[in-house]
Write an enzyme that holds these catalytic residues in place. Structure first.
Site, PDB file in Angstrom:
ATOM      1  N   THR A  13       3.162   0.400  -4.693  1.00 46.68           N
ATOM      2  CA  THR A  13       3.783  -0.667  -5.488  1.00 46.68           C
ATOM      3  C   THR A  13       3.292  -0.657  -6.939  1.00 46.68           C
ATOM      4  OG1 THR A  13       3.412  -1.923  -3.454  1.00 46.68           O
ATOM      5  CG2 THR A  13       4.375  -3.117  -5.328  1.00 46.68           C
ATOM      6  N   THR A  14       1.983  -0.588  -7.094  1.00 48.22           N
ATOM      7  CA  THR A  14       1.377  -0.645  -8.430  1.00 48.22           C
ATOM      8  C   THR A  14       1.906   0.500  -9.297  1.00 48.22           C
ATOM      9  OG1 THR A  14      -0.602  -1.438  -7.292  1.00 48.22           O
ATOM     10  CG2 THR A  14      -0.859  -0.826  -9.606  1.00 48.22           C
ATOM     11  N   TRP A  15       1.976   1.670  -8.715  1.00 45.74           N
ATOM     12  CA  TRP A  15       2.454   2.863  -9.421  1.00 45.74           C
ATOM     13  C   TRP A  15       3.933   2.707  -9.795  1.00 45.74           C
ATOM     14  CZ3 TRP A  15       2.156   8.413  -6.846  1.00 45.74           C
ATOM     15  CH2 TRP A  15       2.187   9.376  -7.858  1.00 45.74           C
TER      16      TRP A  15
ATOM     17  N   LYS B  49       0.802  -1.243   0.000  1.00 44.57           N
ATOM     18  CA  LYS B  49       0.000   0.000   0.000  1.00 44.57           C
ATOM     19  C   LYS B  49       0.830   1.287   0.000  1.00 44.57           C
ATOM     20  CE  LYS B  49      -2.922  -2.671  -0.448  1.00 44.57           C
ATOM     21  NZ  LYS B  49      -3.270  -2.795  -1.858  1.00 44.57           N
TER      22      LYS B  49
ATOM     23  N   SER C 131      -4.999   3.075   3.513  1.00 47.50           N
ATOM     24  CA  SER C 131      -5.102   2.346   2.242  1.00 47.50           C
ATOM     25  C   SER C 131      -5.242   0.842   2.497  1.00 47.50           C
ATOM     26  CB  SER C 131      -3.858   2.642   1.385  1.00 47.50           C
ATOM     27  OG  SER C 131      -3.959   1.985   0.154  1.00 47.50           O
TER      28      SER C 131
ATOM     29  N   GLY D   7      -5.722   7.287  -4.563  1.00 51.98           N
ATOM     30  CA  GLY D   7      -4.422   7.733  -5.056  1.00 51.98           C
ATOM     31  C   GLY D   7      -4.082   9.157  -4.635  1.00 51.98           C
TER      32      GLY D   7
ATOM     33  N   HIS E 207       8.025  -7.249  -1.383  1.00 55.98           N
ATOM     34  CA  HIS E 207       7.676  -6.522  -0.161  1.00 55.98           C
ATOM     35  C   HIS E 207       8.636  -6.941   0.962  1.00 55.98           C
ATOM     36  CE1 HIS E 207       4.061  -4.818  -1.756  1.00 55.98           C
ATOM     37  NE2 HIS E 207       3.313  -5.894  -1.699  1.00 55.98           N
TER      38      HIS E 207
ATOM     39  N   ARG F 128      -7.637   3.098  -5.521  1.00 58.27           N
ATOM     40  CA  ARG F 128      -8.751   3.622  -4.702  1.00 58.27           C
ATOM     41  C   ARG F 128      -8.847   5.113  -4.957  1.00 58.27           C
ATOM     42  NH1 ARG F 128      -9.660   5.700   0.516  1.00 58.27           N
ATOM     43  NH2 ARG F 128      -7.393   5.845   0.751  1.00 58.27           N
TER      44      ARG F 128
END
Ligand code: PAP
Length: 295
Positions: A41-43, A38, A132, A263, A102, A261
């Protein structure tokens, strides 16, 4: 959660961590994206993938990011099956590999350090990270027809250091100290600084990863284009990020959309009281005292 070598893990994740520490063989040209859950990571996966593959994929309408979830493009070292439901054979991937983890620094195989693998660490304000995660866990619990943790419970646990891959501050500190000692191999970033100036971070990432923007790319606005392609607005507008899902070892299924969600920076104020925020700030300040790392 189970404590292992000073860090907390959900049992299924610990299995992957133990397996990775035995079976994962680092290569000198690996790039490892390290985060706590959270923290963005995705970004970071989207940005690093786009930056490092721009010479082969370009930035056009057929870019893989426009049809694949970032978690499918960059596999985890320790979370099997996260890359779109299939287990990626990391050993079979061509070099240079772009990988994510992680895991705390101290649990990565020692060769990651001795071979000089480049690591990009991304952290985030702990209050926003906690908020988050709480939303994420509540969404997953609702999918299974149950209830997730309350803010009060999650807050209390977080303040005691109980969070997946936590204590939060110890995870950050390990990478922070390494980044101070070896800035050429560890780039330490914060979610908030990407938010403030994503194009600047694109340039930093490109330089750090050995693929600096050329003059021609600078004049054609590549940094801004990459930032836009990886932005919350672009990614959430894509069909792939609205439908489909990610399986973790066939045991847990995540909808692709659950990784997006709001961001935003500072959303914690909408979910915890000022007093809670101040308390967590005090704890984190105390834990990080003297390190030079501040949130
Ligand atoms: P993960 O560790 O489970 O993969 P991770 O990607 O680290 O999750 O964190 C998700 C957070 O990053 C979400 O934050 P929020 O709950 O505060 O909204 C998510 O919205 C945010 N996020 C995902 N993609 C982007 C992006 N492209 N830009 C900014 N924030 C993003």
């Amino acid at each position: 959660m189970i404590q292992y070598k000073g860090f907390w893990f959900k049992p299924m994740i610990l299995e992957g961590v133990l397996l990775a520490s035995r079976a994962f063989t680092p290569r000198a040209d690996d790039v490892v994206l390290a985060t706590q859950p959270k923290c963005g990571t995705t970004w970071l996966k989207a940005l690093a993938f786009t930056v490092t593959t721009r010479s082969c994929h370009g930035l056009g309408a057929d870019h893989p990011l426009l049809t694949c979830h970032p978690h499918h493009l960059v596999p985890y070292i320790e979370i099997l099956g996260a890359a779109g439901g299939h287990v990626v054979d990391l050993g079979a991937l061509p070099s240079p590999r772009l990988l994510a983890t992680h895991m705390p620094m101290s649990l990565l195989p020692p060769e990651t350090r001795s071979l000089g693998c480049r690591v990009v660490y991304l952290c985030r304000d702990p209050k926003d990270t906690l908020v988050s995660r709480l939303h994420f866990e509540n969404k997953l619990a609702a999918q299974r027809g149950g209830a997730g943790p309350s803010m009060d419970d999650a807050f209390g646990m977080f303040c005691e250091g109980f969070s997946p891959y936590g204590p939060f501050w110890d995870h950050c500190l390990e990478y922070w100290e390494e980044s101070m000692a070896r800035p050429d191999t560890i780039l330490f970033l914060k979610y908030e600084e990407i938010k403030l100036n994503p194009a600047r971070v694109v340039r930093r990432l490109a330089s750090f990863l050995g693929v600096p923007l050329t003059e021609q790319e600078e004049s054609s606005g590549v940094a801004d284009k990459v930032a836009r392609m990886c932005s919350f607005e672009t990614l959430t507008g894509l069909e792939v990020n609205q439908v489909g899902g990610v399986s973790h070892g066939n045991r847990v299924h995540f909808d692709n959309s659950v990784f997006y969600r709001k961001g935003e920076v500072g959303d914690w104020v909408n979910h915890m009281s000022r007093e809670m925020g101040e308390k967590l700030d005090r704890i984190v300040q105390q834990k990080l005292h003297g390190s030079g790392l501040v949130f």
